[in-house]
Enzyme design. Structure first.
Site, PDB file in Angstrom:
ATOM      1  CG  ASP A  59      -1.896   1.097   1.304  1.00 20.69           C
ATOM      2  OD1 ASP A  59      -2.713   1.213   0.370  1.00 20.69           O
ATOM      3  OD2 ASP A  59      -1.877   1.866   2.284  1.00 20.69           O
ATOM      4  CD  GLU A  88      -2.331   2.508  -3.380  1.00 17.71           C
ATOM      5  OE1 GLU A  88      -3.481   2.898  -3.616  1.00 17.71           O
ATOM      6  OE2 GLU A  88      -1.847   2.491  -2.234  1.00 17.71           O
TER       7      GLU A  88
END
Length: 570
Positions: A206, A263
């Protein structure tokens, strides 16, 4: 051709646990619910499961606010349930990857509780604390003008020690200080090694480009003059030590055969390649947002300008070509937990064209080069929530904060009602909640997701769109996905590794391209992304053999609305 690896050929199925399957009748999805559907997941033709955050958490941001990396949110299950899930996946030949949320924790994490307890605490420097700016009247202000992704300032004042802490997301998500080596070591041990030792096969990482902040903490340039706090990506994305941190983290994972996908988001090609070049030894691949953010301002998702088919082609071209001619690798996705549903966003979710356009999108996505990601419910064509739903039905902190800030700013304007209607139109089109309604398993009450009222309202169309009805229907979108994934698995050189050639790029109705690979026939794909018939003219010479189409009738001269065809040309 790129070197073959299992993670390049993976078809990844993303699960958002709260909305996937409730096994114990509390209205919230859970790990035993996931375990009960592993045979279904395997039947799709996917090879890997990506489980979104299931860690212990107060759930202010649906688990992206972690309070304990080494435990499971009680409504989702237990560590023993996770052991069963890992074993259940592996028994079926499936890999399992987890979300790695390590830019920030929850304010409830024991590390932050210690950090905020005093300026002298050994963990004080594990988070980013700054003194206030004091104006001429003695009033306290945040250290700079950095804005949070969830509206307002990225700084929160803490009365106990009289300083502000940085939170690029919600106030309850303080950013970890990656400059501190002890903090990094604790992250690696608690969030990474703990799970790899349990048998997890890797991570979706993330906010992977945010760990290295510029240490000057200057004011960000003013991008939106009508707003006090400004986008600050230039000072916290792709920062000066980010690649040092990723190389260090990759070393931790080196003893394990892991899959890592980052990401990173908005980066130049040069910046992106540094993360995923095989020679750099950082991450296997990354998500680029060219496609899913079409028409939106990347700094503010609800500033929407629209797009056309040529824009979509440009985005797919940019996303697909960034790794070409390099030792890097790309990803293919059109839905996830942060995006609207693809049929509503890129197709046509009217009853007439919903299934056809869903199949058209499926064919496009399943023929693209790179590692393929599919989000829960995408395989049955789940759609955005109805426009008639009131704003109160939306649960996402991002939407709620944005709407609240909008109301505070414009609520007293004479034309507020019109402004609000326009905003809700955009929220309905783009809100993250569109992807977070419960999976529609059957046409029974609550869509077979739960026996009780779920934590979030089920989409009203569950009787028309559900797994049970589509499973036995050979013409369903679900079985169309199965056919496509079977083809992709059988012809990996062509579809996973092959070169994509765009044809008639400026056509605003037809999306036409070829896939080529040494030793393989040419695949020719033509898709009508309009609601009208369009003349079909083959753009490459050869003998055309139809392999798959989403319509029953055979019309060689024209493509009907949302018709998609895959040919082999020799």
């Amino acid at each position: 051709m790129s070197e073959h690896k299992w993670w390049k050929e993976a078809v990844v199925y993303q699960i958002w646990p709260a909305s996937y399957k409730d096994s114990n009748g509390d209205g919230v999805g859970d790990i035993p619910g996931i375990i009960s559907t592993l045979d279904y997941i395997a039947s799709l033709g996917v090879t890997t499961v990506w489980l979104s955050p299931m860690y212990d958490s107060p759930q202010d941001d649906m688990g992206y606010d972690v309070s304990d990396y080494e435990n499971v949110y009680s409504k989702y299950g237990t560590l023993q349930d996770m052991d069963r899930l890992i074993a259940g996946c592996h028994d079926r030949g499936l890999k399992l990857i987890l979300d790695l949320v390590i830019n920030h924790t929850s304010v409830e994490h024991k590390w932050f509780k210690e950090s905020r307890s005093s300026k002298d605490n050994p963990k004080r420097d594990w988070y980013i604390w700054k003194p206030p700016r004091i104006d001429s009247n003695g009033n306290k202000h945040p250290p700079n003008n950095w804005g949070s992704y969830f509206s307002g300032s990225a700084w929160k004042y803490d009365e106990l020690t009289g300083e502000y802490y940085l939170h690029l997301f919600a106030e309850s998500q303080p950013d970890l200080n990656w400059e501190n080596k002890e903090c990094r070591e604790a992250i690696y041990n608690s969030a990474i090694k703990f799970w790899l030792d349990k048998g997890v096969d890797g991570f979706r990482i993330d906010t992977a480009g945010m760990y290295s902040k510029y240490q000057h903490f200057k004011d960000a340039p003013v991008a939106f003059p009508d707003t006090e706090f400004q986008p600050c990506e230039i000072y916290h994305k792709n920062g000066p030590r980010i690649h040092e941190f990723h190389k260090e983290m990759a070393k931790v994972m080196e003893p394990y055969d892991t899959m890592t996908v980052g990401e990173v988001g908005h980066s130049t090609r040069e910046q992106a390649l540094k993360y995923v070049s095989a020679a750099e030894k950082e991450m296997n691949m990354m998500f680029l947002f060219d496609v899913v953010e079409l028409g939106s301002d990347p700094r503010d998702r609800f500033r929407y300008n629209g797009f056309d088919l040529v824009d979509l082609k440009k985005a797919i071209k940019s996303q697909g070509e960034f790794a070409e001619g390099t030792d890097a690798w790309s990803t293919v996705f059109i839905e996830n937990h942060d995006q609207a549903r693809a049929i509503s966003r890129f197709g046509n979710d009217s009853p007439e064209f919903r299934v056809l356009s869903g199949k058209a999108i499926a064919m496009l996505q399943c023929c693209l080069t790179g590692t393929l990601f599919i989000y829960q419910g995408q395989e049955i064509g789940m759609t955005n929530v109805p426009r008639s739903w009131p704003i109160e039905e939306y649960k996402d902190i991002n939407t709620i904060n944005y709407y609240r800030a909008f109301k505070e700013k414009y609520g007293k304007d004479a034309d507020y009602k019109q402004k609000e209607e326009k905003l809700v139109d955009v929220i309905n089109r783009l809100a993250r909640d569109n992807a977070r309604t419960p999976v529609q398993w059957s046409h029974q009450q609550y869509a077979g997701f739960s026996e009780v009222e779920p934590w979030m309202r089920v989409n009203d169309n569950y009787k028309e769109i559900n797994v049970e009805d589509q499973d036995g229907d050979d013409h369903s979108l679900l079985n169309f996905y199965r056919k496509l994934l079977k083809l992709r698995g059988e012809y990996k050189d062509l579809f996973v590794y092959g070169e994509m050639k765009f044809l008639d790029f400026d056509d605003k109705k037809l999306f036409t391209f070829a896939k080529e690979a040494p030793g393989s026939p040419v695949a020719y794909i033509v898709i009508n992304f309009s609601g009208e018939d369009v003349k079909f003219e083959p753009l490459i010479k050869g003998n055309y053999k139809l392999v798959l189409t989403n319509v029953d009738k055979d019309s060689k001269d024209a493509l009907s609305p949302y018709e998609a065809r895959m040919y082999v040309v020799d």
